[in-house]
Write an enzyme that holds these catalytic residues in place. Structure first.
Site, short mmCIF file in Angstrom:
data_model
loop_
_atom_site.label_atom_id
_atom_site.label_comp_id
_atom_site.label_asym_id
_atom_site.label_seq_id
_atom_site.Cartn_x
_atom_site.Cartn_y
_atom_site.Cartn_z
CG HIS A 141 -5.85 -2.31 0.52
ND1 HIS A 141 -5.12 -2.03 -0.61
CD2 HIS A 141 -5.24 -1.64 1.52
CE1 HIS A 141 -4.12 -1.22 -0.30
NE2 HIS A 141 -4.16 -0.96 0.99
CB SER A 155 -0.97 -0.04 1.17
OG SER A 155 -2.05 0.83 0.99
CG ASP A 167 -6.70 -3.37 -3.04
OD1 ASP A 167 -7.40 -2.46 -2.54
OD2 ASP A 167 -5.45 -3.35 -2.99
#
Lengths: 373, 373
Positions: A349, A152, A316
């Protein structure tokens, strides 16, 4: 693994993308041993709300381990019997109230004034973060890293490393991330978070005192981010509707049990967080666009010399896989070496953090120099 | 089609799910002619932020047509040469300031006090809305409808019709909707919208005066909903990042051009909206759970007698297709007759409104009594 020691790194002055120069102090942790040649180092970059505590425990009594402990340790994918692993706290680290975090941000004291910076603290970017990390790495005597990687926002930092310091690593692994923050994510979870905190009457343009913090705004901002971290079925299960417990109250303020449960979960998570650090970090994430400073995204990604492995997750909702696919394709079209490994998980995610076992093997192989097809 | 005439329907008293009774007045429109047998009527239910203006123009000078004009009209899928089509304004209609909207909600005057209801207005549900619509339909002398249908919140109303008044329609079409509001959608776009508006210091618990409205809160609330209406690539195109125009300002308050453009679009859209009506409508949407009052979702959907057609969109971020699939499966497992027709469009959830051409043919066939496989 031995218990982890928190360390500190300072620069008297760092010039940021916005033009301002400030002294910076950040915390960092290391796992494993740096070899004599200083060529076995790996930099791990943390995600939005995390800290440098990527693996292990601070003390034997800790109930929790670092967020990528599944990957980092003796004999693990990022093998600390082989590699020296570094992870630093970001500037404006959101967990300002976490006693293990060492950071510089709006809640820090400005040495020139003796007062908190507040919003006089310059807006930082993840490019700034990687520039500071580069100074940390060089201060340890390391000229070239085996790899830079992270999930991320950690992937954002990794891409900044790959593009701006192309000769300083052999490999990059970009997990649940992409070359530019998607517009939807930028607006719905990041800019919205900034706006929500700023709407809280207690925000006072960042000049709130301890104990008088804009908690309602921060709670809402964190709620939004938390609601993109997983995916639909996960939330249906975690905070399940139960129509038998719905009360159709006359008042709009009464909320059903699943909302109460969610609010409680957010309140717990929020305890170490600071609102102004949240604003600044949201801002940095939103401004992520690796093409900045280049004529195009193609030119930017064309600077990469390292081998790259993109690892997205199918479900995600913050960085859908198409962004990883696009980055890999652009790199490869220009003769670069990008591999793509998509994981499938019901955790959306967050799979990039909590389901690391799904990519541990390809990651280990990639770090050893193997191609991932 | 002739220009559309706005009509009004009133009940001296309607008893709502929450137990309160209030007088209600709502607007409605009709297209086509009711036949002598009064058996050619179709009820169309509007979505969250829409109004009863589903088709046609109020006057020849209108630049815009109703939101499902692509489907409703002479020779169209919902053929007004054949059917008599009704659409009503919801209670607490969000477009309170739209001169064509007739509704009852917190901004209406309470006849008992002579003052605006404000938040003394009882929380309504979409089940209440269908109960009121049923009275409207019966007041026109109609005992059984050919069909009830609508997109999103219109699908919610349709399902309430199908479950609670199972003998009053032959067919139901549920577009971009589902049997229960997904928890993610409930929390991220609906409860969050309520909380954001309530955070605005100008909210004053709904007692704001004209001209002193909680616009910042409403703008944010609408932003959140708007950001789920389409999907990732759509936003990347509509509000494209342009790193060459990014200014890394020192201030967190300066925003890049794509954010400014989005804010402008939301501000324009917001003009006819009212904040307290938004809160109440968000609340109604969030509380959508067709199993309420039943032992289970299975029992609720088992009440349906009508033929049902579920039409989801693949890229829908508010009501992903799995919810339509699940509802259809549950109905069919119990001997009901549910068909499923998934449309694929880059327009996400909004495809159910703006890409109606993608399902016009199966819709027309379904209304004529054909099975859709």
């Amino acid at each position: 693994m031995d218990t982890v020691k928190k360390q500190m790194f300072s620069l008297d002055s760092y010039r940021m993308e916005c033009g301002r120069e400030i002294p910076v102090t950040i915390g960092f942790e290391t796992y494993g041993q740096l070899n004599e040649a200083k060529d076995n180092a790996i930099l791990v970059c943390h995600f939005f709300s995390a800290t440098s505590h990527a693996a292990g425990k601070y003390s034997p009594d800790d109930t929790e381990v670092g967020w990528w402990d599944a990957l980092i340790g003796p004999g693990k994918a990022i093998d600390t019997d082989r590699y020296f692993v570094i992870c630093s706290d970001t500037l404006c680290n959101i967990q300002f109230k976490n006693p293990h975090v060492i950071t510089t941000g709006p809640r820090s004291i400005n040495p020139q004034t003796g007062e908190r910076y507040g919003i006089t603290f310059p807006v930082f970017t993840y490019r700034d973060m990687t520039g500071i990390q580069r100074e940390l790495v060089r201060s340890l005597g390391i000229e070239k890293l085996v790899a830079v990687l992270g999930p991320s926002a950690g992937g954002i930092q990794t891409l900044n490393w790959a593009v701006h310091y192309p000769d300083m690593m052999e490999a990059c692994v970009v997990v649940i991330s992409g070359a530019q923050m998607p517009v939807l994510t930028s607006l719905a979870y990041l800019q919205a978070a900034i706006d929500v905190i700023a709407l809280d009457p207690k925000w006072k343009d960042g000049a709130y005192n301890e104990g008088e913090e804009p908690e309602a705004g921060l709670h809402l901002a964190l709620s939004l981010m938390n609601l993109a971290a997983y995916q639909y079925a996960w939330y249906d299960d975690a905070f399940s509707r139960d129509a038998k417990r719905d009360v159709i109250s006359t008042s709009y303020q009464s909320v059903p049990p699943f909302v109460q449960k969610f609010r409680g979960a957010v309140s717990e998570r929020m305890l170490p967080y600071d609102a102004s650090h949240y604003v600044y970090t949201a801002r940095a994430a939103m401004m992520h666009d690796i093409s900045r400073g280049f004529a195009s995204l193609e030119e930017a990604l064309g600077k990469i010399r390292a081998r790259v492995l993109m690892i997205p997750c199918t479900s995600d909702l913050l960085f859908p896989p198409q962004y990883s696919r696009q980055a890999a394709d652009i790199i490869n079209r220009q003769g670069g070496r990008a591999s793509y490994y998509e994981i499938d998980s019901p955790n959306g995610h967050m799979a990039g953090v909590v389901d690391a076992h799904l990519f541990a093997e390809p990651l280990a192989a990639f770090l050893r120099g193997q191609d991932i097809t």
